[in-house]
Design a protein around this motif. Structure first.
Motif, PDB file in Angstrom:
ATOM      1  N   CYS A  16      88.871  35.623  16.166  1.00 51.19           N
ATOM      2  CA  CYS A  16      89.618  36.814  15.729  1.00 51.19           C
ATOM      3  C   CYS A  16      89.049  38.107  16.302  1.00 51.19           C
ATOM      4  O   CYS A  16      89.178  39.181  15.691  1.00 51.19           O
ATOM      5  N   LEU A  17      88.425  38.026  17.485  1.00 51.89           N
ATOM      6  CA  LEU A  17      87.904  39.222  18.127  1.00 51.89           C
ATOM      7  C   LEU A  17      89.043  40.000  18.777  1.00 51.89           C
ATOM      8  O   LEU A  17      90.003  39.423  19.274  1.00 51.89           O
ATOM      9  N   LYS A  18      88.913  41.304  18.803  1.00 49.78           N
ATOM     10  CA  LYS A  18      89.941  42.163  19.391  1.00 49.78           C
ATOM     11  C   LYS A  18      89.805  42.155  20.913  1.00 49.78           C
ATOM     12  O   LYS A  18      88.714  42.363  21.454  1.00 49.78           O
ATOM     13  N   ILE A  19      90.916  41.914  21.609  1.00 48.71           N
ATOM     14  CA  ILE A  19      90.928  41.850  23.070  1.00 48.71           C
ATOM     15  C   ILE A  19      91.731  43.022  23.619  1.00 48.71           C
ATOM     16  O   ILE A  19      92.882  43.226  23.238  1.00 48.71           O
ATOM     17  N   THR A  20      91.105  43.780  24.515  1.00 45.84           N
ATOM     18  CA  THR A  20      91.763  44.913  25.159  1.00 45.84           C
ATOM     19  C   THR A  20      91.684  44.737  26.677  1.00 45.84           C
ATOM     20  O   THR A  20      91.050  43.798  27.177  1.00 45.84           O
ATOM     21  N   ARG A  21      92.310  45.623  27.407  1.00 45.86           N
ATOM     22  CA  ARG A  21      92.218  45.579  28.871  1.00 45.86           C
ATOM     23  C   ARG A  21      90.771  45.791  29.323  1.00 45.86           C
ATOM     24  O   ARG A  21      90.340  45.231  30.325  1.00 45.86           O
ATOM     25  N   LYS A  22      90.062  46.616  28.598  1.00 45.27           N
ATOM     26  CA  LYS A  22      88.650  46.829  28.922  1.00 45.27           C
ATOM     27  C   LYS A  22      87.875  45.519  28.810  1.00 45.27           C
ATOM     28  O   LYS A  22      86.967  45.248  29.603  1.00 45.27           O
ATOM     29  N   TRP A  23      88.240  44.680  27.832  1.00 48.60           N
ATOM     30  CA  TRP A  23      87.580  43.384  27.668  1.00 48.60           C
ATOM     31  C   TRP A  23      87.825  42.521  28.891  1.00 48.60           C
ATOM     32  O   TRP A  23      86.904  41.855  29.389  1.00 48.60           O
ATOM     33  N   PHE A  24      89.047  42.498  29.398  1.00 51.56           N
ATOM     34  CA  PHE A  24      89.365  41.715  30.597  1.00 51.56           C
ATOM     35  C   PHE A  24      88.536  42.195  31.789  1.00 51.56           C
ATOM     36  O   PHE A  24      87.999  41.392  32.564  1.00 51.56           O
ATOM     37  N   GLY A  46      80.396  47.096  41.739  1.00 50.18           N
ATOM     38  CA  GLY A  46      81.038  46.530  40.556  1.00 50.18           C
ATOM     39  C   GLY A  46      82.410  45.965  40.903  1.00 50.18           C
ATOM     40  O   GLY A  46      82.815  45.875  42.065  1.00 50.18           O
ATOM     41  N   HIS A  47      83.132  45.600  39.877  1.00 44.87           N
ATOM     42  CA  HIS A  47      84.457  45.011  40.070  1.00 44.87           C
ATOM     43  C   HIS A  47      85.348  45.432  38.917  1.00 44.87           C
ATOM     44  O   HIS A  47      84.930  45.441  37.766  1.00 44.87           O
ATOM     45  N   GLN A  48      86.561  45.807  39.260  1.00 45.13           N
ATOM     46  CA  GLN A  48      87.499  46.237  38.227  1.00 45.13           C
ATOM     47  C   GLN A  48      88.869  45.641  38.527  1.00 45.13           C
ATOM     48  O   GLN A  48      89.420  45.820  39.612  1.00 45.13           O
ATOM     49  N   LEU A  49      89.416  44.922  37.556  1.00 46.55           N
ATOM     50  CA  LEU A  49      90.739  44.338  37.729  1.00 46.55           C
ATOM     51  C   LEU A  49      91.802  45.433  37.690  1.00 46.55           C
ATOM     52  O   LEU A  49      91.700  46.368  36.908  1.00 46.55           O
ATOM     53  N   SER A  50      92.800  45.284  38.535  1.00 44.14           N
ATOM     54  CA  SER A  50      93.901  46.242  38.514  1.00 44.14           C
ATOM     55  C   SER A  50      94.813  45.946  37.328  1.00 44.14           C
ATOM     56  O   SER A  50      94.847  44.825  36.808  1.00 44.14           O
ATOM     57  N   ASP A  51      95.554  46.949  36.892  1.00 40.66           N
ATOM     58  CA  ASP A  51      96.479  46.769  35.770  1.00 40.66           C
ATOM     59  C   ASP A  51      97.529  45.713  36.094  1.00 40.66           C
ATOM     60  O   ASP A  51      97.934  44.938  35.222  1.00 40.66           O
ATOM     61  N   SER A  52      97.975  45.693  37.349  1.00 46.33           N
ATOM     62  CA  SER A  52      98.997  44.714  37.732  1.00 46.33           C
ATOM     63  C   SER A  52      98.451  43.288  37.662  1.00 46.33           C
ATOM     64  O   SER A  52      99.167  42.368  37.264  1.00 46.33           O
ATOM     65  N   TRP A  53      97.157  43.088  38.012  1.00 44.95           N
ATOM     66  CA  TRP A  53      96.576  41.740  37.969  1.00 44.95           C
ATOM     67  C   TRP A  53      96.502  41.267  36.513  1.00 44.95           C
ATOM     68  O   TRP A  53      96.833  40.128  36.207  1.00 44.95           O
ATOM     69  N   ILE A  54      96.061  42.168  35.612  1.00 44.37           N
ATOM     70  CA  ILE A  54      95.965  41.800  34.192  1.00 44.37           C
ATOM     71  C   ILE A  54      97.351  41.475  33.643  1.00 44.37           C
ATOM     72  O   ILE A  54      97.524  40.504  32.900  1.00 44.37           O
ATOM     73  N   THR A  55      98.348  42.283  34.025  1.00 41.91           N
ATOM     74  CA  THR A  55      99.718  42.041  33.553  1.00 41.91           C
ATOM     75  C   THR A  55     100.223  40.684  34.024  1.00 41.91           C
ATOM     76  O   THR A  55     100.819  39.910  33.256  1.00 41.91           O
ATOM     77  N   LYS A  56      99.982  40.355  35.300  1.00 40.20           N
ATOM     78  CA  LYS A  56     100.432  39.068  35.849  1.00 40.20           C
ATOM     79  C   LYS A  56      99.653  37.898  35.237  1.00 40.20           C
ATOM     80  O   LYS A  56     100.210  36.826  34.985  1.00 40.20           O
ATOM     81  N   PHE A  57      98.342  38.125  34.985  1.00 40.24           N
ATOM     82  CA  PHE A  57      97.520  37.087  34.356  1.00 40.24           C
ATOM     83  C   PHE A  57      98.076  36.752  32.969  1.00 40.24           C
ATOM     84  O   PHE A  57      98.220  35.581  32.603  1.00 40.24           O
ATOM     85  N   CYS A  58      98.387  37.787  32.196  1.00 39.68           N
ATOM     86  CA  CYS A  58      98.943  37.581  30.849  1.00 39.68           C
ATOM     87  C   CYS A  58     100.300  36.889  30.918  1.00 39.68           C
ATOM     88  O   CYS A  58     100.612  36.010  30.093  1.00 39.68           O
ATOM     89  N   GLY A  62     101.096  33.255  29.177  1.00 40.91           N
ATOM     90  CA  GLY A  62     101.796  33.466  27.906  1.00 40.91           C
ATOM     91  C   GLY A  62     101.036  34.325  26.922  1.00 40.91           C
ATOM     92  O   GLY A  62     100.969  33.999  25.730  1.00 40.91           O
ATOM     93  N   ILE A  63     100.468  35.420  27.416  1.00 49.03           N
ATOM     94  CA  ILE A  63      99.692  36.323  26.576  1.00 49.03           C
ATOM     95  C   ILE A  63     100.442  37.649  26.455  1.00 49.03           C
ATOM     96  O   ILE A  63     100.974  38.156  27.442  1.00 49.03           O
ATOM     97  N   SER A  64     100.502  38.190  25.254  1.00 49.87           N
ATOM     98  CA  SER A  64     101.175  39.469  25.047  1.00 49.87           C
ATOM     99  C   SER A  64     100.310  40.375  24.187  1.00 49.87           C
ATOM    100  O   SER A  64      99.372  39.925  23.524  1.00 49.87           O
ATOM    101  N   TYR A  65     100.648  41.667  24.201  1.00 52.37           N
ATOM    102  CA  TYR A  65      99.908  42.665  23.413  1.00 52.37           C
ATOM    103  C   TYR A  65     100.568  42.746  22.049  1.00 52.37           C
ATOM    104  O   TYR A  65     101.705  43.179  21.922  1.00 52.37           O
ATOM    105  N   ARG A  66      99.857  42.325  21.021  1.00 50.79           N
ATOM    106  CA  ARG A  66     100.444  42.155  19.692  1.00 50.79           C
ATOM    107  C   ARG A  66      99.780  43.088  18.667  1.00 50.79           C
ATOM    108  O   ARG A  66      98.632  43.496  18.819  1.00 50.79           O
TER     109      ARG A  66
END
Length: 231
Positions: A16-24, A46-58, A62-66
């Motif tokens: 039940c941990l909170k997951i955010t884009r920062k977590w990814f 360092g390395h930083q995922l792009s917003d589009s990569w996170i969106t496509k990964f989700c 089958g992951i959504s922001y709830r």
């Protein structure tokens, strides 16, 4: 790395941990450093995922922001005993104190901690739970102090800000002014309708309470009743 990231995500949500884009972003960087420990460029830049990569990964998994669904909401009927208790208290007050001379004082601590109740979760999950963490009000940044009366205009709102109060050369503490000269210069931009006080812990101590009583004396009767909460 993608499968390992998904496993980490599922493990975190099972707790039940909170997951955010920062977590990814943070978790993916840790995984890359584990896979390529000798990559100096990765360590430096360092390395930083792009917003589009996170969106496509989700989308792929089958992951959504709830929104959190395990909020505890009491039916309105549950508050009836408290209402009766308050009415009984009001009726027990001496009739010599008129309604317009009765005031209620309450404080609301303010904190800059994250209170967003959304997380990434698998689609189709019936319950979206987030491990609750109590807001540490010992680290409050300000306290909102409100005073109400049933039959009189509301007194001005007062705010107790985090900061050391001004102390004059005689050692007298003035909570209406900050010790910090920069903050003092900013006070000219404050809304004049709000009374501002300063305290190192952002709460109402004896000095702040005395200053508040002096400033609000024009709103009070010579004989009045002040019912306070959280003071």
């Amino acid at each position: 790395m993608e499968e390992r990231l998904l496993d980490k995500f599922l493990q975190a949500r099972s707790k039940c941990l909170k997951i955010t884009r920062k977590w990814f972003e943070t978790t993916s960087r840790e995984l890359l450093l584990e896979e390529y420990p000798d990559d100096e460029e990765l360590k430096k830049k360092g390395h930083q995922l792009s917003d589009s990569w996170i969106t496509k990964f989700c989308k792929r998994h089958g992951i959504s922001y709830r929104t959190k669904s395990n909020k505890k909401s009491l039916p309105h009927l549950n508050y009836i005993p408290d209402v009766y208790k308050y009415c009984h208290f009001a009726l027990s007050l001496p009739s010599s104190i008129p309604a317009e001379a009765r005031f209620h004082l309450n404080q609301v601590p303010l904190s800059l901690q994250d209170t967003n109740e959304k997380t990434y979760e698998m689609k189709g999950s019936k319950n979206v739970q987030i491990l609750s963490s109590k807001v540490d009000m010992s680290k409050r940044t300000a306290t909102l102090q409100l005073c109400f009366s049933a039959k009189r205009p509301k007194p001005p709102i007062s705010v107790i800000l985090h900061g050391r109060p001004y102390i004059d050369k005689h050692g007298k503490v003035n909570p209406r002014m900050p010790a910090n000269s920069r903050i003092m210069s900013e006070m000219k931009d404050y809304d004049p309708r709000v009374k501002v006080y300063f305290n190192p812990e952002a709460w109402a101590d004896v000095t702040v309470s005395q200053a508040w009583a002096e400033d609000y004396s024009e709103w009070m009767y010579e004989r009045c009743l002040l019912k306070s909460k959280n003071i």
